[in-house]
Enzyme design. Structure first.
Site, PDB file in Angstrom:
ATOM      1  N   TRP A  97      19.412 -20.474 -29.223  1.00 14.19           N
ATOM      2  CA  TRP A  97      20.813 -20.099 -29.186  1.00 14.19           C
ATOM      3  C   TRP A  97      20.931 -19.640 -27.808  1.00 14.19           C
ATOM      4  O   TRP A  97      20.216 -18.326 -27.579  1.00 14.19           O
ATOM      5  CB  TRP A  97      21.194 -19.432 -30.348  1.00 14.19           C
ATOM      6  N   GLU A 136      20.881 -24.610 -31.519  1.00 13.03           N
ATOM      7  CA  GLU A 136      22.433 -23.840 -32.251  1.00 13.03           C
ATOM      8  C   GLU A 136      23.403 -23.884 -31.426  1.00 13.03           C
ATOM      9  O   GLU A 136      23.382 -23.211 -30.536  1.00 13.03           O
ATOM     10  CB  GLU A 136      21.705 -22.385 -32.754  1.00 13.03           C
ATOM     11  N   LYS A 161      27.765 -23.569 -30.886  1.00 11.65           N
ATOM     12  CA  LYS A 161      28.625 -22.337 -31.209  1.00 11.65           C
ATOM     13  C   LYS A 161      30.146 -22.726 -30.504  1.00 11.65           C
ATOM     14  O   LYS A 161      30.119 -23.639 -29.658  1.00 11.65           O
ATOM     15  CB  LYS A 161      28.048 -21.116 -30.588  1.00 11.65           C
ATOM     16  N   ASP A 207      25.223 -23.269 -37.902  1.00 12.71           N
ATOM     17  CA  ASP A 207      25.378 -21.891 -38.249  1.00 12.71           C
ATOM     18  C   ASP A 207      27.037 -21.911 -38.756  1.00 12.71           C
ATOM     19  O   ASP A 207      27.805 -22.289 -38.189  1.00 12.71           O
ATOM     20  CB  ASP A 207      25.363 -20.728 -37.131  1.00 12.71           C
ATOM     21  N   HIS A 223      29.884 -20.954 -36.989  1.00 10.39           N
ATOM     22  CA  HIS A 223      30.225 -21.516 -35.390  1.00 10.39           C
ATOM     23  C   HIS A 223      30.982 -22.495 -35.492  1.00 10.39           C
ATOM     24  O   HIS A 223      30.743 -23.321 -34.495  1.00 10.39           O
ATOM     25  CB  HIS A 223      28.716 -21.750 -34.985  1.00 10.39           C
ATOM     26  N   HIS A 246      21.855 -21.565 -40.551  1.00  8.51           N
ATOM     27  CA  HIS A 246      21.925 -20.215 -40.461  1.00  8.51           C
ATOM     28  C   HIS A 246      23.097 -19.926 -41.467  1.00  8.51           C
ATOM     29  O   HIS A 246      24.274 -20.294 -41.196  1.00  8.51           O
ATOM     30  CB  HIS A 246      22.434 -19.702 -38.989  1.00  8.51           C
ATOM     31  N   ASP A 290      33.280 -15.404 -35.960  1.00  8.49           N
ATOM     32  CA  ASP A 290      31.905 -15.399 -36.232  1.00  8.49           C
ATOM     33  C   ASP A 290      31.399 -14.073 -36.455  1.00  8.49           C
ATOM     34  O   ASP A 290      30.220 -13.368 -35.746  1.00  8.49           O
ATOM     35  CB  ASP A 290      31.082 -15.926 -34.952  1.00  8.49           C
ATOM     36  N   ASP A 315      29.486 -12.663 -38.810  1.00  8.84           N
ATOM     37  CA  ASP A 315      28.261 -12.366 -39.506  1.00  8.84           C
ATOM     38  C   ASP A 315      28.183 -11.155 -40.690  1.00  8.84           C
ATOM     39  O   ASP A 315      27.388 -10.372 -40.564  1.00  8.84           O
ATOM     40  CB  ASP A 315      27.152 -11.817 -38.528  1.00  8.84           C
ATOM     41  N   ASP A 349      21.539 -15.670 -41.416  1.00  9.41           N
ATOM     42  CA  ASP A 349      22.130 -14.889 -40.101  1.00  9.41           C
ATOM     43  C   ASP A 349      23.251 -13.974 -40.286  1.00  9.41           C
ATOM     44  O   ASP A 349      24.185 -14.540 -40.094  1.00  9.41           O
ATOM     45  CB  ASP A 349      21.902 -15.854 -39.025  1.00  9.41           C
TER      46      ASP A 349
HETATM   47  C1  RNT Z   1      24.723 -16.053 -32.446  1.00 12.54           C
HETATM   48  C2  RNT Z   1      23.916 -16.893 -33.335  1.00 12.54           C
HETATM   49  C3  RNT Z   1      22.372 -16.527 -33.357  1.00 12.54           C
HETATM   50  C4  RNT Z   1      22.226 -15.048 -33.438  1.00 12.54           C
HETATM   51  C5  RNT Z   1      20.722 -14.589 -33.715  1.00 12.54           C
HETATM   52  C6  RNT Z   1      20.709 -12.995 -33.686  1.00 12.54           C
HETATM   53  O1  RNT Z   1      26.134 -16.290 -32.482  1.00 12.54           O
HETATM   54  O2  RNT Z   1      24.556 -17.062 -34.372  1.00 12.54           O
HETATM   55  O3  RNT Z   1      21.765 -17.355 -34.304  1.00 12.54           O
HETATM   56  O4  RNT Z   1      22.995 -14.730 -34.371  1.00 12.54           O
HETATM   57  O5  RNT Z   1      20.037 -15.377 -32.906  1.00 12.54           O
HETATM   58 ZN    ZN Z   2      23.209 -18.163 -35.930  1.00 10.94          ZN
END
Ligand code: RNT
Ligand code: ZN
Length: 435
Positions: free
Chosen positions: A203, A244, A246, A277, A280, A304, A312, A314, A344
């Site tokens: 990523w 990955e 985004k 993810d 994303h 993720h 995003d 998290d 994640d």
């Molecule tokens: C960031 C991505 C990535 C990170 C990690 C820490 O937007 O989701 O995966 O969260 O690599």
């Molecule tokens: Zn991620």
């Protein structure tokens, strides 16, 4: 914890018995049986599905470089709850507690910044070596846990412009190409040593805050950097390569080089896989709806699992509809071996050990929930156009005694029931408070 609440948690029956001596699990088993669902098979299967736990919830993605560099790359860990892990010993100790409170098969997901130096100076970002991860391998082997791996292309002066593999500056691009090449080598080494492939996920934060004058150029450069990185071939039994995508990052709102379309085309052509993810995508786009499409074109998909709140962000994963739906897509398509589940999220505003455990248990709950559904029958209702009955069944299933089966699953796994937080509170008072 308030007295009333504690009593409540205890009454929720950790040993599966009510006061009258009726076994809640046996009753639940009968109820599920009426739907043609075998709770025993579900419990057994759930214990076999791996979930990869992200090491970075424990220290707000700080890593072991100790340069004082702030987290960058358009992601943020907000909050300042005391007790974060400051070094490998603390992180490993926290992880041991976390793993002891989670049922099922676990893996550990590492970032390159968690390299363990064998001298006084931290490992330099473009010079990580396999041996810097030997202590993690030893730790994981003793616990029968597989390791996954990520290069770290953020929180570093060479990423200060917001561009890494797509930078117009060749020096910057070359630095990060060296970094990712070294990381793939490490992942392949880990995979070989542990006897199961290590997932290597790229990523990058690359993007622009404002309206681009050139969208093609950065993507062209990213493609060339990736071509260079993937020109090195490793045994697929040792490493699974994923990329990955985004939508945007904080401060990089207008353009993301590694968009979903970019990586989808790239991965398909390069013969690698993608990682989705669920933080994303645009808010009405659902990863649960994407999985089936990817299953038809790729041999594997990585996930993720996270919780985006308005962006995003998290947040800690909850036992909520989209997570349940993601699990259903894995289970009903028999894709447990093809969908690599990782977590994640990074919440720094609550006890980090609790955050880890809540999210991981919720992922497990979602899997068990999906395993307790008569997918064959439901598909038949769809295919015969019986949509009224389909909706009735889908709704009725929601109120079956899932909790009793979950408690039984924990019991069989020798994992504490709903009162697990007491262990974390004790750990906070005995250990975390002194950091
Ligand atoms: C960031 C991505 C990535 C990170 C990690 C820490 O937007 O989701 O995966 O969260 O690599
Ligand atoms: Zn991620």
């Amino acid at each position: 914890m308030a007295k009333a609440m504690k009593k409540d948690l205890m009454d929720s029956n950790p040993d599966g018995l009510t006061n009258k001596g009726v076994n809640m699990y046996t009753k639940a088993q009968e109820q599920y049986k009426k739907w043609g669902i075998d709770t025993e098979a579900a419990i057994k299967k759930c214990a076999e599905i791996s979930v990869s736990l992200h090491c970075w919830q424990g220290d707000d993605i700080a890593g072991f470089e100790n340069t004082g560099a702030a987290l960058s790359g358009g992601i943020q860990a907000t909050g300042n709850y005391p007790g974060k892990a400051r070094n490998k010993d603390e992180l490993m100790r926290d992880l041991d507690l976390v793993f002891s409170l989670i049922p099922g098969k676990k893996r550990l997901n590492l970032h390159e910044i968690y390299a363990i130096s064998d001298n006084d100076s931290p490992v330099k970002r473009d010079q990580p070596e396999c041996r810097h991860f030997d202590p993690w391998l030893t730790w994981a082997k003793a616990r029968n846990i597989g390791i996954d791996f990520n290069p770290t292309l953020f929180s570093h002066p060479m990423a200060a412009s917001g561009l890494t593999l797509s930078s117009p500056d060749k020096n910057i691009r070359d630095f990060w190409i060296r970094h990712v090449k070294a990381c793939r080598k490490i992942a392949a080494y880990i995979g070989e040593k542990q006897g199961s492939p290590s997932l290597h996920n790229i990523w990058i934060p690359d993007g622009l805050k404002d309206v681009p004058a050139d969208r093609l150029g950065p993507r062209q450069r990213l493609k060339e950097s990736l071509d260079e990185i993937f020109s090195v071939h490793y045994d697929k039994n040792h490493i699974i390569d994923v990329v990955e995508s985004k939508v945007f990052g904080i401060g990089l709102e207008s353009y993301t080089v590694g968009s979903s379309d970019f990586y989808l085309g790239y991965a398909a052509k390069a013969g690698i896989n993608v990682l989705l993810d669920n933080g994303h995508y645009h808010p009405t786009e659902l990863v649960s709806d994407k999985i089936s499409s990817f299953l038809l074109s790729f041999d594997k998909i990585a996930l993720h699992v996270t919780r985006p709140v308005r962006w995003d962000s998290d947040h800690v994963v909850l036992f909520e509809d989209e997570v349940k739906e993601i699990a259903k897509e894995i289970i009903r398509n028999d894709a447990e071996d093809r969908v690599l589940i990782g977590l994640d999220y990074f919440d720094a505003s609550i006890n980090r050990v609790a955050a880890w455990v809540i999210g991981a248990r919720n992922m497990q709950k979602a899997l068990l929930n999906a395993l307790l559904m008569p997918h064959g029958d439901l598909k038949k209702l769809q295919d015969t156009g019986n949509f009224s009955k389909l909706l009735v069944c889908q709704e009725e299933l929601k109120t079956l005694p899932f909790g009793a089966v979950w408690d039984e699953y924990l019991l069989r796994q020798h994992i504490t029931g709903s009162d697990w937080y007491g262990t974390v509170e004790k750990y906070e008072n005995d250990v975390l408070k002194f950091r």
